[in-house]
Write an enzyme that holds these catalytic residues in place. Structure first.
Site, PDB file in Angstrom:
ATOM      1  N   LEU A  70      49.679 -28.291  34.856  1.00 44.77           N
ATOM      2  CA  LEU A  70      48.316 -27.761  34.924  1.00 44.77           C
ATOM      3  C   LEU A  70      47.352 -28.639  35.719  1.00 44.77           C
ATOM      4  O   LEU A  70      46.148 -28.410  35.708  1.00 44.77           O
ATOM      5  CB  LEU A  70      47.792 -27.518  33.504  1.00 44.77           C
ATOM      6  CG  LEU A  70      48.653 -26.543  32.694  1.00 44.77           C
ATOM      7  CD1 LEU A  70      48.118 -26.397  31.283  1.00 44.77           C
ATOM      8  CD2 LEU A  70      48.781 -25.197  33.372  1.00 44.77           C
ATOM      9  N   CYS A  71      47.883 -29.618  36.437  1.00 46.93           N
ATOM     10  CA  CYS A  71      47.050 -30.453  37.298  1.00 46.93           C
ATOM     11  C   CYS A  71      46.765 -29.732  38.612  1.00 46.93           C
ATOM     12  O   CYS A  71      47.656 -29.109  39.184  1.00 46.93           O
ATOM     13  CB  CYS A  71      47.741 -31.789  37.606  1.00 46.93           C
ATOM     14  SG  CYS A  71      47.672 -32.960  36.260  1.00 46.93           S
ATOM     15  N   MET A 118      44.975 -38.423  35.912  1.00 45.29           N
ATOM     16  CA  MET A 118      46.393 -38.085  35.719  1.00 45.29           C
ATOM     17  C   MET A 118      47.224 -38.618  36.883  1.00 45.29           C
ATOM     18  O   MET A 118      48.361 -39.061  36.693  1.00 45.29           O
ATOM     19  CB  MET A 118      46.582 -36.573  35.566  1.00 45.29           C
ATOM     20  CG  MET A 118      45.934 -36.000  34.307  1.00 45.29           C
ATOM     21  SD  MET A 118      46.287 -36.893  32.774  1.00 45.29           S
ATOM     22  CE  MET A 118      48.029 -36.694  32.647  1.00 45.29           C
ATOM     23  N   GLU A 119      46.656 -38.602  38.069  1.00 43.17           N
ATOM     24  CA  GLU A 119      47.340 -39.155  39.232  1.00 43.17           C
ATOM     25  C   GLU A 119      47.533 -40.658  39.076  1.00 43.17           C
ATOM     26  O   GLU A 119      48.619 -41.188  39.369  1.00 43.17           O
ATOM     27  CB  GLU A 119      46.549 -38.847  40.514  1.00 43.17           C
ATOM     28  CG  GLU A 119      46.617 -37.407  40.957  1.00 43.17           C
ATOM     29  CD  GLU A 119      45.801 -36.418  40.124  1.00 43.17           C
ATOM     30  OE1 GLU A 119      45.948 -35.215  40.341  1.00 43.17           O
ATOM     31  OE2 GLU A 119      45.014 -36.843  39.245  1.00 43.17           O
ATOM     32  N   ASP A 169      64.507 -49.247  37.008  1.00 45.35           N
ATOM     33  CA  ASP A 169      65.714 -48.768  37.691  1.00 45.35           C
ATOM     34  C   ASP A 169      66.315 -49.840  38.591  1.00 45.35           C
ATOM     35  O   ASP A 169      67.535 -49.991  38.656  1.00 45.35           O
ATOM     36  CB  ASP A 169      65.392 -47.525  38.512  1.00 45.35           C
ATOM     37  CG  ASP A 169      66.617 -46.996  39.232  1.00 45.35           C
ATOM     38  OD1 ASP A 169      67.622 -46.705  38.548  1.00 45.35           O
ATOM     39  OD2 ASP A 169      66.573 -46.895  40.469  1.00 45.35           O
TER      40      ASP A 169
END
EC number: 4.6.1.17
Length: 161
Positions: free
Chosen positions: A74-75, A110-111, A125
């Protein structure tokens, strides 16, 4: 009481921002990855088998910021004007900071959160071979304290860059 913005009587929705004015927006997010001190030293010395951990994590964080609307349903897609990902070392951790800037109708927190999280995941990783114990587990490795440090909008926020 505040209401949820992405849900109404019809279900899930993307919030309407068409009526909002475009203004400069800036968000900074931060988080840490806990690693063995020996792993931190390998990263600092550039002796990890997969290559330059910090440069790779920077690129991954920037790419993640750009892909946020593809990852979080929803961004809104936001025309970004700048992204910076930086790192600080502690004895048993690396702290990542992601700053995102845009002139648009909705914020960029959010980014920033996505960028910092993917940068930390990329570090994990790249060093997982030396972080695993004899059973293939990660007893020391932790991503923690991912949060928004600040969120700003308006011309005064632009002057703080």
């Amino acid at each position: 009481m505040k209401e949820l913005t992405h849900v109404d009587e019809r279900g899930v929705k993307m919030v309407e921002v068409g009526h909002k004015k475009e203004v400069f927006r800036r968000a900074v997010a931060r988080g840490r990855i806990r690693l063995r001190p020996e792993t931190i030293e390998l990263i600092k010395a550039g002796k990890t088998k997969k290559g330059n951990v910090i440069a790779t994590a920077q690129i991954a964080g920037i790419l993640a910021v750009k892909k946020t609307p593809e990852l979080i349903p929803l961004c809104h897609p936001i025309p970004l004007t700048g992204v910076d990902v930086s790192f600080e070392f502690g004895e048993d951790y690396i702290e990542a900071t992601c700053e995102v800037r845009a002139t648009y109708k909705t914020g960029v927190e959010m980014e920033a959160l996505t960028g910092v999280t993917v940068a930390l995941l990329t570090i994990w990783d790249m060093v997982k071979a030396v972080e695993k114990d004899e059973n293939g587990q990660y007893p020391f490795t932790r991503i923690e304290d991912v949060h928004v440090v600040e969120k700003m909008k308006g011309e005064w926020a632009h002057s703080l860059q």
